[in-house]
Design a protein around this motif. Structure first.
Motif, PDB file in Angstrom:
ATOM      1  N   ARG A 264       0.833  -1.200   0.000  1.00 11.11           N
ATOM      2  CA  ARG A 264       0.000   0.000   0.000  1.00 11.11           C
ATOM      3  C   ARG A 264       0.869   1.252   0.000  1.00 11.11           C
ATOM      4  N   PRO A 324      -9.922  -3.455   6.202  1.00 15.44           N
ATOM      5  CA  PRO A 324      -9.894  -3.291   4.746  1.00 15.44           C
ATOM      6  C   PRO A 324      -9.155  -4.454   4.067  1.00 15.44           C
ATOM      7  N   SER A 565     -21.097   0.591   2.423  1.00 18.22           N
ATOM      8  CA  SER A 565     -20.164   1.408   3.199  1.00 18.22           C
ATOM      9  C   SER A 565     -20.757   1.858   4.534  1.00 18.22           C
TER      10      SER A 565
ATOM     11  N   ARG B  48      -4.582   1.365  -5.103  1.00 21.66           N
ATOM     12  CA  ARG B  48      -5.499   1.738  -4.020  1.00 21.66           C
ATOM     13  C   ARG B  48      -6.935   1.498  -4.453  1.00 21.66           C
ATOM     14  N   ASP B  49      -7.239   1.976  -5.643  1.00 18.18           N
ATOM     15  CA  ASP B  49      -8.590   1.858  -6.167  1.00 18.18           C
ATOM     16  C   ASP B  49      -8.971   0.382  -6.281  1.00 18.18           C
ATOM     17  N   ASP B  52      -9.550  -1.065  -2.829  1.00 18.32           N
ATOM     18  CA  ASP B  52     -10.745  -0.510  -2.185  1.00 18.32           C
ATOM     19  C   ASP B  52     -12.013  -1.026  -2.859  1.00 18.32           C
ATOM     20  N   ASP B  55     -13.028  -4.270  -1.411  1.00 13.50           N
ATOM     21  CA  ASP B  55     -13.716  -4.185  -0.126  1.00 13.50           C
ATOM     22  C   ASP B  55     -15.214  -4.379  -0.294  1.00 13.50           C
TER      23      ASP B  55
END
Lengths: 777, 63
Positions: A264, A324, A565, B48-49, B52, B55
């Motif tokens: 990351r 996450p 979310s 990152r995208d 994410d 998720d």
């Protein structure tokens, strides 16, 4: 960003040229060019078929050779009754049968039932977005799909089923995959691909209506909970009272966290680099585990009983599911994939090089009985549910619909990826079987019988095993103690669940290949490590998927829950899911009857019922496509799996034999309690007896729910099928056909015709070649 | 020797794609070939995208 093309974006001309109803296609038109400046997107049907029917002497010789070798191998396994049989025959019997099944049976399915059309663009082409929908090289996708479907399941089921001897399991794994398991995977993948990558649940609702669809979705959710719980039980059993195992498997968590942070923040996208680092750390954790377990504090600190480990796993499962993805799940998935490929290549090499002699009989003394110590129930139907993954696994339907179909480049590749991928998993199951039966049978039973039978010490276990009266089995306490010492464990008695047995077998084979006897402890913990890694990945992913399913279902009543979310909703649903599998896990861990022995059949039944649901949906789809003559291809495995699972469920629900029937057992223990007894059977206290009453009631009710839901799904599917047959076909729920503007070969090696067409594409200027269909924005 | 090296390189490349290490490259290829307005995501943004999005779109892993 990448946007899927709308229907309007395509030229009307293109659509006219592409015949939407493939039933009416004129084969000679099939290579019609959709864009006159591009080569064809498919080999002409007539050319391809001529190629397939061209039998050169070399080709005939090859297939005669394969058939003969396969026949000899089966003869050696099934009919020759020597003292021992060499493991290499398992490999030949499996591989030759797979090749024949792939070349001939899956070809029949392709040609007459599915009729893929390479002139149609796949979702990866017409919805291309560079992220979820990406055309992926077929060989890469094969590995990708295989890594997603293969896990601990094929490594565990065959080991447990070895109680009945090697032949029943071998036949079911090899024949079952060709006629059932691979067929299911192939069909589901193809139909999902034709529907833009829709999930099995969505397809069920679409094809079977509200009742069938809802039953399928609820059943899927419940089945996932059971599967996750029992996989977790396998890990707990493998790690209980094993400081070395607890340390090295526990270390995977910090390793994965480190990898996640590395990817990351430090070097994004360096997946290979971080996987290699992770792998090295993993090996260090295994070696370090031996050192740690050798110290006094290490042995004391990491020596955990099963209940503690189960609670640890439950808490971990909850945290992992709300963290996450990038932090824990994704990096561990990289590690798991890396290990999976490595382990399987290594195991195959080792078995071929070492070629262990197997002295397990083809049919053991327990093949004709229903009170075996490892799993209870008669060969039919329980062998067929004990080995699920490897022969027929319903869980695969969830993987084959969804991710993989969004990555397929050409329609014809589904045979290679769907059918072929499952054959590969079956081969893993065969290798696991070989590894498990290469160890002494006395050790096998001492390891896999519940504590209540073995008594837990080497003396009592040896005495019990010898009292079974098994042919050629005479084990001494010393051998059991020495084996435990060799693999670096305090004890190997009653390490049920399949994983430790496989680990001993693997260590036994691998030390002959690399490292010698001194390496046995390393190989044992290496095997435990990768099994735990596969299972933990499946547990995390399963919890997450189940959480989304639950959120979606509750969302139908409380719309707020549909927002992924929305933290409170996500946490609540995660807690419910973890609570559900956690409860089943704890029930299994504390079960006085031995957990695996009673619960593993439930795992198999759940998995197979899911397969029945998937096949039922496929049957309805095939009928609606109007290919009635070939419906038996789906009906055959569906009928078999329906009979097996429904019979098994009925045994579990109605059998008067307490060892088999949940309610019979419940009754027996309730009666004993009512009579004021303070111990009964293997339960030595009143609390244990009450636990049995509670557990059997829960297991029984779960069986009833599963089988009822599945019968509803099967009935609605049969009704939909009959309706379609009477009407001569039914509604087509496929996405509209879009013309393809790319070409790629269908199988591992391109055929001569495919090579010729590929050459045409290669001759194009690069900018034309990479042109993607449908994007004008 | 040369064929061995070639084989190893091929295997390495295969493992790379298998693990999804070439995802960003694939995205760039797609991006340039389809001619979008605006700049492409950087490598960091892309990963990152990607994570994410996972998720909210979990992928099953089988038993």
């Amino acid at each position: 960003m990448g946007r899927a093309p709308d229907q309007e974006e395509l030229d009307q001309e293109e659509l006219d040229q592409l015949d939407l109803d493939q039933q009416d296609l004129d084969p000679e038109q099939s290579a019609e060019r959709l864009d006159s400046t591009l080569p064809a997107a498919a080999v002409k049907d007539s050319v391809r078929e001529a190629g397939e029917r061209r039998w050169t002497p070399a080709k005939i010789g090859l297939w005669v050779g394969i058939s003969l070798l396969g026949a000899v191998a089966w003869f050696m396994l099934a009919l020759v009754r020597g003292e021992t049989v060499n493991a290499i025959w398992f490999v030949f019997a499996a591989v030759c049968t797979y090749l024949i099944g792939y070349r001939f049976y899956s070809k029949v399915i392709e040609r007459y039932l599915l009729k893929p059309d390479d002139r149609r663009a796949t979702p990866a082409e017409y919805k291309a977005d560079g992220k979820d929908y990406v055309r992926t090289d077929r060989n890469v996708l094969f590995g990708h799909h295989f890594a997603a479907i293969a896990g601990a399941g094929p490594l565990v089921g065959p080991v447990i089923a070895a109680q009945m001897g090697y032949l029943p399991g071998t036949i079911w794994i090899i024949i079952g995959v060709v006629l059932a398991g691979a067929v299911q995977d192939y069909l589901v993948m193809f139909f999902s691909m034709r529907r833009g990558g829709r999930s099995l649940g969505q397809m069920a609702r679409e094809e079977l209506g509200v009742i069938g669809g809802t039953a399928a979705q609820v059943a899927t959710l419940l089945i996932m909970i059971i599967i996750v719980a029992i996989l977790a039980l396998v890990v707990v059993n493998a790690l209980g009272e094993s400081p070395w195992g607890v340390f090295s498997v526990g270390m995977t968590i910090p390793i994965a966290l480190f990898m996640g942070v590395y990817l990351r923040f430090i070097r994004p996208g360096k997946v290979m680099e971080v996987s290699i680092i992770g792998f090295v750390l993993l090996m260090a954790a295994i070696i370090g585990g031996g050192a740690v377990a050798g110290t006094e504090w290490g042995a004391a600190f990491f020596h955990l009983d099963k209940v503690t480990i189960a609670w640890g796993l439950i808490i971990y499962g909850f945290i992992a599911a709300i963290l996450p993805v990038w932090l824990l799940l994704a990096p561990r998935d990289y590690l798991s994939t890396f290990m999976k490929i490595g382990v399987i290549v290594m195991l195959a090499l080792a078995i071929i090089v070492v070629r262990p002699e197997i002295n397990v009989p083809a049919f053991s003394e327990f093949a004709g009985r229903e009170n075996g110590p490892v799993f209870s129930g008669a060969l039919f139907p329980f062998l067929f549910v004990t080995i699920a993954c490897g022969a027929l696994s319903g869980f695969h339907a969830l993987i084959s619909s969804g991710t993989t179909p969004k990555l397929i480049e050409k329609e014809r590749q589904t045979r290679f990826i769907g059918y072929g991928g499952m054959l590969m998993e079956s081969f893993v199951a065969i290798m696991a079987l070989v590894a498990a039966i290469s160890i002494d049978r006395g050790i096998y039973f001492a390891m896999n019988a519940p504590l209540a039978l073995t008594g837990g010490t080497v003396e009592s276990a040896a005495q019990w095993v010898n009292s079974l009266g098994l042919a050629n089995v005479n084990i001494t306490p010393d051998v059991l103690a020495q084996t435990a010492k060799d693999v670096g464990e305090e004890s190997i008695i009653s390490r049920s669940g399949g994983a430790p047995t496989l680990a001993v077998g693997l260590a036994h084979i691998m030390q002959q290949f690399i490292g010698g006897p001194g390496m046995m402890a390393f190989w044992y913990h290496f095997a435990i490590m990768f099994e735990a890694l596969f299972i933990l990945t499946a547990v995390d992913a399963g919890t997450r998927v189940a959480r989304f399913m639950l959120q979606d279902s509750i969302g139908n009543f409380v719309p707020k829950f549909k927002e992924a979310s929305w933290r409170p909703g996500a946490w609540l649903c995660t807690a419910i899911m973890v609570g559900a599998w956690g409860a089943v896990l704890l029930m299994g861990v504390t079960d006085p009857l031995g957990g695996i022995n009673t619960l593993f059949p439930l795992f198999g039944i759940a998995n197979q019922l899911l397969a029945a649901i998937a096949l039922a949906v496929c049957l309805a789809i095939c009928a609606k496509r109007g290919v009635f003559k070939w419906l038996w291809i789906v009906a055959l495995p569906l009928a078999f799996v329906a009979v097996v699972t429904i019979t098994a469920s009925f045994h579990k629900i109605f059998s008067p034999v307490p060892a088999v029937g949940y309610f019979a057992n419940n009754q027996a223990f309730s009666q004993a309690l009512a009579d004021g007894k303070t111990e009964f059977g293997t339960a030595k206290t009143v609390a244990a007896m009450e636990a049995v009453v509670r557990n059997t009631a829960i297991q029984g009710v779960l069986s009833v729910i599963f089988v009822t839901l599945s019968i509803i799904v099967i009935i609605t599917a049969v009704v939909a099928t009959m309706k379609a047959i009477r009407a001569g076909g039914g509604r087509n729920n496929e996405d509209p056909a879009v013309a393809s503007k790319v070409f790629a070969p269908a199988g591992l090696f391109p055929t001569a015709d495919e090579k010729a067409l590929l050459a045409e594409w290669k001759a194009l200027p690069a900018e034309k070649r990479t042109q993607k269909a449908g994007h004008h924005s | 020797m040369k064929t061995v090296a070639q084989g190893l390189r091929g295997f390495g490349a295969y493992m790379r794609s298998l693990m999804g290490a070439d995802a960003y490259q694939r995205y760039l290829e797609h991006f340039t070939s389809t001619g979008h307005a605006g700049p492409a995501m950087t490598e960091r943004e892309f990963w990152r995208d990607r994570m994410d999005r996972q998720d909210n779109n979990p992928q099953g892993r089988c038993c």
